[in-house]
Write an enzyme that holds these catalytic residues in place. Structure first.
Site, mmCIF file in Angstrom:
data_model
loop_
_atom_site.group_PDB
_atom_site.id
_atom_site.type_symbol
_atom_site.label_atom_id
_atom_site.label_comp_id
_atom_site.label_asym_id
_atom_site.label_seq_id
_atom_site.Cartn_x
_atom_site.Cartn_y
_atom_site.Cartn_z
ATOM 1 N N SER A 141 0.892 -1.363 -0.031
ATOM 2 C CA SER A 141 0.046 0.051 -0.033
ATOM 3 C C SER A 141 0.888 1.357 -0.140
ATOM 4 O O SER A 141 2.106 1.053 0.466
ATOM 5 C CB SER A 141 -0.924 0.094 1.445
ATOM 6 N N TYR A 154 -2.856 -0.729 10.204
ATOM 7 C CA TYR A 154 -2.824 -1.191 8.787
ATOM 8 C C TYR A 154 -1.394 -0.970 8.288
ATOM 9 O O TYR A 154 -0.828 -1.675 7.401
ATOM 10 C CB TYR A 154 -3.886 -0.084 8.072
#
Length: 274
Positions: A141, A154
């Protein structure tokens, strides 16, 4: 890597980047073993892929269940007889500062975003090594490059994917298997709207965070998939998806601890002390 007449295993294929990757792979003549926890969404992706003219098998899979991952290679081989490409794409999001996020929620996210990548790699690497040319692709990401507040869980998972992929690439030198790690920026998927939130986040804060996230998620999944597949075809070690990912990767290298000062759209203002 030439994708025509190859076989790709793809997790998270039911929506977003996963569905876009499945259809882009099908357009290149790549046969598909598609996996997702949502059976209805998975079937829709598979139907669209078959309409292009490739084989597409459906595998309902909860990537947090190790026993389901362990059984997947046999099911895929029964359908396709080979595996040339593994794309670990399935992922979830969790909003909240570390002190707000429960241990159970933190572990839930890590099981899906990181542990599943490791388990899928362990399950399919022996099959990939049997091919003349093969590739393992792990989707990290933008938050595997930078670390905004409210995303500690995350970021931990996506930095872990990045580190695992980079080390594995060096370990596999001299083998037929290449490793690519992908850092998508703001891709317009449902990950923000489907994110799990810490229990004590107020509705006002949740709405504000969602609005901020939605402003950043602009790139169509189909464009992201095209960039990712070009990287795979060119045997790239790292693929940055979007101008935001490229810019912030450069900025993080330039200002590794202070880049957030230049990012008012991502960096939350510090709380004022009474």
């Amino acid at each position: 890597m030439q994708l025509n007449d190859k076989v790709a295993v793809l997790t998270g294929a039911g929506s977003g980047i996963g569905r876009a990757l499945a259809l882009a792979l099908a357009e290149r003549g790549c046969h598909l073993a598609l996996a997702d926890i949502n059976a209805a969404a998975l079937a829709e992706t598979a139907q669209q892929a078959r309409a292009v003219g490739v084989r597409a098998s459906e595998h309902v899979l909860d990537v947090a269940k190790r026993e389901q991952i362990a059984a997947l290679p046999q099911a895929v081989m029964a359908e396709h007889g080979q595996v040339d490409l593994l794309i670990n794409n399935a992922g979830v999001a969790l909003g909240g500062d570390f002190h707000q996020v429960s241990e159970a929620d933190f572990d839930w996210l890590m099981a899906i975003n990181f542990d599943a990548v490791v388990c899928m790699t362990r399950a399919f690497l022996p099959l990939l090594k049997q091919r003349p040319v093969a590739r393992l692709v792990n989707i990290s990401s933008l938050f595997g490059l930078i670390t905004p507040a409210g995303q500690s869980a995350y970021c931990a998972s996506k930095f872990a994917v990045r580190g695992f992929s980079n080390a594995l690439r060096l370990e596999l030198r001299g083998s037929p298997v290449g490793v690519t790690v992908v850092h998508p920026g703001g891709v317009a998927t449902s990950i923000a709207t489907s994110a799990r939130l810490a229990d004590d986040i107020s509705k006002q804060d949740a709405a504000r965070n969602l609005e901020r996230a939605q402003r950043l998620l602009r790139m169509p999944p189909s464009k992201a998939a095209a960039i990712i597949l070009r990287g795979i075809e060119r045997d790239k070690a790292r693929v940055l998806v979007g101008n935001d990912a490229r810019l912030l990767a450069w900025l993080e290298r330039l200002m590794p601890t202070n880049y957030w000062r230049l990012l008012p759209g991502l960096a939350r203002e510090p709380e004022r002390q009474p």
